[in-house]
Write an enzyme that holds these catalytic residues in place. Structure first.
Site, PDB file in Angstrom:
ATOM      1  N   LEU A   9      27.805  18.612 -47.485  1.00  0.00           N
ATOM      2  CA  LEU A   9      27.114  19.040 -48.703  1.00  0.00           C
ATOM      3  C   LEU A   9      26.398  17.837 -49.318  1.00  0.00           C
ATOM      4  O   LEU A   9      26.904  16.714 -49.266  1.00  0.00           O
ATOM      5  CB  LEU A   9      28.126  19.633 -49.681  1.00  0.00           C
ATOM      6  CG  LEU A   9      28.785  20.934 -49.184  1.00  0.00           C
ATOM      7  CD1 LEU A   9      30.045  21.249 -49.982  1.00  0.00           C
ATOM      8  CD2 LEU A   9      27.802  22.102 -49.231  1.00  0.00           C
ATOM      9  N   GLU A  34      50.309  23.394 -38.661  1.00  0.00           N
ATOM     10  CA  GLU A  34      51.563  24.071 -39.060  1.00  0.00           C
ATOM     11  C   GLU A  34      52.388  23.246 -40.029  1.00  0.00           C
ATOM     12  O   GLU A  34      52.934  23.777 -40.987  1.00  0.00           O
ATOM     13  CB  GLU A  34      52.422  24.337 -37.813  1.00  0.00           C
ATOM     14  CG  GLU A  34      51.940  25.514 -37.008  1.00  0.00           C
ATOM     15  CD  GLU A  34      52.729  25.696 -35.707  1.00  0.00           C
ATOM     16  OE1 GLU A  34      52.414  26.635 -34.981  1.00  0.00           O
ATOM     17  OE2 GLU A  34      53.645  24.887 -35.420  1.00  0.00           O
ATOM     18  N   HIS A  43      41.506  17.735 -44.540  1.00  0.00           N
ATOM     19  CA  HIS A  43      41.093  16.956 -43.364  1.00  0.00           C
ATOM     20  C   HIS A  43      42.329  16.691 -42.504  1.00  0.00           C
ATOM     21  O   HIS A  43      43.379  16.314 -43.038  1.00  0.00           O
ATOM     22  CB  HIS A  43      40.442  15.642 -43.799  1.00  0.00           C
ATOM     23  CG  HIS A  43      39.941  14.851 -42.637  1.00  0.00           C
ATOM     24  ND1 HIS A  43      38.764  15.170 -41.975  1.00  0.00           N
ATOM     25  CD2 HIS A  43      40.479  13.800 -41.979  1.00  0.00           C
ATOM     26  CE1 HIS A  43      38.600  14.325 -40.969  1.00  0.00           C
ATOM     27  NE2 HIS A  43      39.634  13.491 -40.941  1.00  0.00           N
ATOM     28  N   GLY A  94      39.518  29.974 -39.318  1.00  0.00           N
ATOM     29  CA  GLY A  94      40.034  30.318 -40.638  1.00  0.00           C
ATOM     30  C   GLY A  94      41.544  30.373 -40.766  1.00  0.00           C
ATOM     31  O   GLY A  94      42.059  31.128 -41.590  1.00  0.00           O
ATOM     32  N   THR A  95      42.266  29.546 -39.981  1.00  0.00           N
ATOM     33  CA  THR A  95      43.731  29.572 -40.170  1.00  0.00           C
ATOM     34  C   THR A  95      44.112  28.994 -41.530  1.00  0.00           C
ATOM     35  O   THR A  95      45.100  29.418 -42.125  1.00  0.00           O
ATOM     36  CB  THR A  95      44.465  28.805 -39.044  1.00  0.00           C
ATOM     37  OG1 THR A  95      44.124  27.428 -39.095  1.00  0.00           O
ATOM     38  CG2 THR A  95      44.155  29.380 -37.671  1.00  0.00           C
ATOM     39  N   ASN A 138      38.784  19.477 -50.101  1.00  0.00           N
ATOM     40  CA  ASN A 138      38.652  19.644 -48.650  1.00  0.00           C
ATOM     41  C   ASN A 138      39.988  19.318 -47.996  1.00  0.00           C
ATOM     42  O   ASN A 138      40.728  18.463 -48.474  1.00  0.00           O
ATOM     43  CB  ASN A 138      37.580  18.669 -48.134  1.00  0.00           C
ATOM     44  CG  ASN A 138      37.420  18.716 -46.629  1.00  0.00           C
ATOM     45  OD1 ASN A 138      37.305  19.797 -46.040  1.00  0.00           O
ATOM     46  ND2 ASN A 138      37.418  17.564 -45.991  1.00  0.00           N
ATOM     47  N   ALA A 173      51.441  20.484 -41.804  1.00  0.00           N
ATOM     48  CA  ALA A 173      50.789  19.810 -42.938  1.00  0.00           C
ATOM     49  C   ALA A 173      49.700  20.659 -43.599  1.00  0.00           C
ATOM     50  O   ALA A 173      49.838  21.061 -44.745  1.00  0.00           O
ATOM     51  CB  ALA A 173      50.229  18.467 -42.489  1.00  0.00           C
ATOM     52  N   GLU A 174      48.633  20.976 -42.869  1.00  0.00           N
ATOM     53  CA  GLU A 174      47.472  21.598 -43.525  1.00  0.00           C
ATOM     54  C   GLU A 174      47.814  22.896 -44.253  1.00  0.00           C
ATOM     55  O   GLU A 174      47.427  23.095 -45.407  1.00  0.00           O
ATOM     56  CB  GLU A 174      46.384  21.895 -42.486  1.00  0.00           C
ATOM     57  CG  GLU A 174      45.795  20.655 -41.878  1.00  0.00           C
ATOM     58  CD  GLU A 174      44.664  20.979 -40.924  1.00  0.00           C
ATOM     59  OE1 GLU A 174      43.777  21.766 -41.283  1.00  0.00           O
ATOM     60  OE2 GLU A 174      44.674  20.462 -39.794  1.00  0.00           O
TER      61      GLU A 174
HETATM   62  C1  GAR Z   1      41.238  22.294 -39.528  1.00  0.00           C
HETATM   63  O1  GAR Z   1      42.067  21.494 -38.735  1.00  0.00           O
HETATM   64  C2  GAR Z   1      40.610  21.466 -40.637  1.00  0.00           C
HETATM   65  O2  GAR Z   1      41.454  20.490 -41.153  1.00  0.00           O
HETATM   66  C3  GAR Z   1      39.462  20.850 -39.894  1.00  0.00           C
HETATM   67  O3  GAR Z   1      38.973  21.876 -39.058  1.00  0.00           O
HETATM   68  C4  GAR Z   1      40.024  22.792 -38.750  1.00  0.00           C
HETATM   69  C5  GAR Z   1      39.596  24.189 -39.144  1.00  0.00           C
HETATM   70  O4  GAR Z   1      40.540  25.144 -38.747  1.00  0.00           O
HETATM   71  N1  GAR Z   1      38.478  20.357 -40.813  1.00  0.00           N
HETATM   72  C6  GAR Z   1      37.849  19.193 -40.655  1.00  0.00           C
HETATM   73  O5  GAR Z   1      37.982  18.477 -39.685  1.00  0.00           O
HETATM   74  C7  GAR Z   1      36.892  18.826 -41.778  1.00  0.00           C
HETATM   75  N2  GAR Z   1      36.656  17.419 -41.808  1.00  0.00           N
HETATM   76  P1  GAR Z   1      40.610  26.593 -39.401  1.00  0.00           P
HETATM   77  O6  GAR Z   1      39.199  27.195 -39.358  1.00  0.00           O
HETATM   78  O7  GAR Z   1      41.546  27.336 -38.487  1.00  0.00           O
HETATM   79  O8  GAR Z   1      41.127  26.469 -40.807  1.00  0.00           O
END
Ligand code: GAR
Length: 205
Positions: free
Chosen positions: A99, A183, A115, A18-19, A113, A185-186
């Site tokens: 889903l 860090e 990715h 869950g970051t 989402n 991008a996401e």
């Molecule tokens: C993240 O890197 C996210 O982009 C990826 O899983 C990780 C979850 O980290 N998701 C996917 O690959 C979906 N296709 P988080 O639980 O620390 O947010």
């Protein structure tokens, strides 16, 4: 359709650490000004993301597909929870369950989402989490990144909302690259995308 109190009501769906959820929670009041995090849903009872939600005072719910009896029962319970909480936007933040087309059609352009690659590279069925970075390193790309996109029936196939490139450095391991992509991008893109959708919805109303 925007709910009565004009602030977009967001549900964040998680499966693990869950970051990305944390980045969203931390962006409340700064990057995120026109949306509220109204619900966190996890398909995994042991997800650390649930603790993050509790610490932030956000209601959370565990929906275990196996215990509920399969995909359609899981999605029915999810729909019920989203309706009960008057959710406008569903954010998949490390949510590791596909889903169904029924579900994505029902919430057309209301699910996004994150990715961890520059779609269309390293995406699609079976390509998630650390695997994405393993593939990027195996292919030897010099630049990777992250994408936030709408979710439709095709895994990672919906319209792209935001993307951000991240450099691959010599000696990177999948873990090191994963952290840099998070860090740089996401954690930046996901709150931005939520605010973008919230402000666009306000203009429509
Ligand atoms: C993240 O890197 C996210 O982009 C990826 O899983 C990780 C979850 O980290 N998701 C996917 O690959 C979906 N296709 P988080 O639980 O620390 O947010």
């Amino acid at each position: 359709m925007l709910n009565r109190c004009a602030s977009l009501r967001v549900a964040v769906l998680v499966s693990g650490g869950g970051t990305n959820l944390q980045a969203i929670l931390d962006a409340r009041g700064s990057v995120i000004r026109h949306a509220q995090i109204a619900l966190v849903v996890s398909n995994n009872p042991n997800a650390y993301a649930l603790e993050r939600a509790a610490k932030a005072g956000v209601p959370s719910l565990v929906l275990n597909k196996r215990e509920l009896g399969g995909q359609s029962a899981f999605e029915a319970a999810l729909v019920q929870a989203l309706e009960e909480h008057h959710i406008d936007l569903v954010v998949l933040a490390g949510f590791m369950t596909i889903l169904s087309e029924d579900f994505t059609r029902r919430y057309d352009r209301r699910i996004i989402n994150v990715h961890p690659s520059l779609i269309p590279a390293f995406c699609g069925k079976g390509c998630y989490g650390l695997r994405v970075h393993e593939l990027a390193l195996e292919r030897g790309v010099k630049v990777t990144g992250a994408t936030v996109h709408y979710v439709n029936e095709i895994p990672d196939g919906g319209e792209i909302i935001l993307q951000k490139p991240v450099e691959v450095l010599p000696g990177d391991t999948p873990e090191v690259l994963q952290r840099r992509v998070m860090e740089q991008a996401e954690w930046i893109l996901l709150p931005k995308a939520i605010e973008l959708i919230a402000t666009n919805k306000q203009k429509e109303n």
